[in-house]
Write a protein that holds these residues in place. Structure first.
Motif, PDB file in Angstrom:
ATOM      1  N   TRP A   1       0.474  -1.169   0.029  1.00  0.00           N
ATOM      2  CA  TRP A   1      -0.020   0.177   0.327  1.00  0.00           C
ATOM      3  C   TRP A   1       0.729   1.431  -0.066  1.00  0.00           C
ATOM      4  CZ3 TRP A   1      -0.632   3.692   3.970  1.00  0.00           C
ATOM      5  CH2 TRP A   1      -0.149   3.198   4.910  1.00  0.00           C
TER       6      TRP A   1
ATOM      7  N   VAL B   1      -8.016  -6.422   3.284  1.00  0.00           N
ATOM      8  CA  VAL B   1      -7.595  -4.825   3.257  1.00  0.00           C
ATOM      9  C   VAL B   1      -7.005  -4.617   4.759  1.00  0.00           C
ATOM     10  CG1 VAL B   1     -10.612  -4.634   2.789  1.00  0.00           C
ATOM     11  CG2 VAL B   1      -9.945  -5.520   4.798  1.00  0.00           C
TER      12      VAL B   1
ATOM     13  N   ILE C   1      -6.838  -0.663   6.148  1.00  0.00           N
ATOM     14  CA  ILE C   1      -7.405  -0.256   6.751  1.00  0.00           C
ATOM     15  C   ILE C   1      -5.832   0.857   7.074  1.00  0.00           C
ATOM     16  CG2 ILE C   1      -8.854   1.176   8.429  1.00  0.00           C
ATOM     17  CD1 ILE C   1      -9.712  -1.387   7.709  1.00  0.00           C
TER      18      ILE C   1
ATOM     19  N   ARG D   1     -11.292   3.716  11.550  1.00  0.00           N
ATOM     20  CA  ARG D   1     -12.662   4.520  10.283  1.00  0.00           C
ATOM     21  C   ARG D   1     -13.949   3.343  11.160  1.00  0.00           C
ATOM     22  NH1 ARG D   1     -11.437   7.104   5.753  1.00  0.00           N
ATOM     23  NH2 ARG D   1      -9.886   7.015   5.917  1.00  0.00           N
TER      24      ARG D   1
ATOM     25  N   VAL E   1     -12.939  -7.992  10.467  1.00  0.00           N
ATOM     26  CA  VAL E   1     -11.945  -7.348  10.949  1.00  0.00           C
ATOM     27  C   VAL E   1     -11.712  -7.456  12.129  1.00  0.00           C
ATOM     28  CG1 VAL E   1     -10.086  -5.343  11.401  1.00  0.00           C
ATOM     29  CG2 VAL E   1     -11.550  -5.084   9.212  1.00  0.00           C
TER      30      VAL E   1
ATOM     31  N   ASP F   1     -12.384   3.317   2.477  1.00  0.00           N
ATOM     32  CA  ASP F   1     -11.779   3.826   3.960  1.00  0.00           C
ATOM     33  C   ASP F   1     -11.054   2.746   4.038  1.00  0.00           C
ATOM     34  OD1 ASP F   1     -13.090   5.346   4.548  1.00  0.00           O
ATOM     35  OD2 ASP F   1     -14.648   4.208   5.768  1.00  0.00           O
ATOM     36  N   PHE F   2     -10.234   1.945   3.207  1.00  0.00           N
ATOM     37  CA  PHE F   2      -9.041   0.612   3.093  1.00  0.00           C
ATOM     38  C   PHE F   2      -8.386   0.708   1.985  1.00  0.00           C
ATOM     39  CE2 PHE F   2     -13.021  -2.295   2.101  1.00  0.00           C
ATOM     40  CZ  PHE F   2     -12.905  -2.405   0.938  1.00  0.00           C
ATOM     41  N   TRP F   3      -7.555  -0.165   1.428  1.00  0.00           N
ATOM     42  CA  TRP F   3      -6.563  -0.592   0.845  1.00  0.00           C
ATOM     43  C   TRP F   3      -6.791  -1.760   0.293  1.00  0.00           C
ATOM     44  CZ3 TRP F   3      -2.242  -3.048  -0.876  1.00  0.00           C
ATOM     45  CH2 TRP F   3      -1.408  -3.080  -2.033  1.00  0.00           C
TER      46      TRP F   3
END
Length: 177
Positions: free
Chosen positions: A94, A112, A114, A119, A155, A166-168
């Motif tokens: 990321w 994912v 964050i 978030r 999560v 809100d996430f990669w």
């Protein structure tokens, strides 16, 4: 300048012979088998996957003899495959760090990471639904499915919905079932 030209001409000749030699030896065998080592899996490139193990060496090239440039130490971290060569995958994290890893160090599961700030994870794919949990930047989870701007995630055992931004770990508009 004549020396430089002759050196360049010699290099071109050597490279030309090398290409001819390798084309004569390896390419017909690969062509006969129908395999392209630069797209060995046949899967889309780029694509997201996760790191399978707790420590992965990222190398400068697609072979175990290349030097290690980075070490990833987070199992299940999402990474993006941006290139393939035989059993090796060039991945990017990321933050943009890139390197080559053996395919056995990767899993086809989606994850994912964050990003940004803390978030919210919502009960349903709406910003006005109840909040199931809050996730700090850097926390890793698993990606279940996406529709439009919302994705279902898990999560740390908290399952719910997050906005894709809100996430990669996904591409804009990517549909995941």
């Amino acid at each position: 300048m004549p020396v430089r030209r002759s050196v360049l001409a010699s290099l071109a000749l050597i490279l030309g012979l090398g290409v001819g030699f390798f084309a004569g030896c390896g390419a017909p065998a690969m062509a006969a088998e129908g395999k392209d080592p630069t797209h060995a899996s046949g899967l889309p490139i780029p694509r997201f996957v996760t790191v399978r193990v707790g420590e992965v060496n990222l190398r400068s090239g697609p072979n175990g003899s290349y030097p290690i440039e980075w070490v990833f130490k987070r199992k299940d971290m999402p990474v993006e495959i941006i290139q393939e060569f035989d059993t090796w995958r060039r991945i990017r994290d990321w933050e943009g760090a890139e390197g080559w890893v053996h395919q056995s160090a990767l899993s086809g599961r989606r994850g994912v990471l964050i990003v940004g700030q803390t978030r919210a994870i919502y009960e349903s794919p709406r910003g006005d639904s109840g909040v199931v949990a809050r996730a700090e930047p850097g926390v890793i989870g698993s990606l279940k499915k996406c529709r439009d701007e919302w994705c279902e995630v898990d999560v740390k055992g908290y399952r719910g919905w997050m906005k894709r931004a809100d996430f990669w770990g996904t591409y804009p508009g990517e549909k995941i079932e």
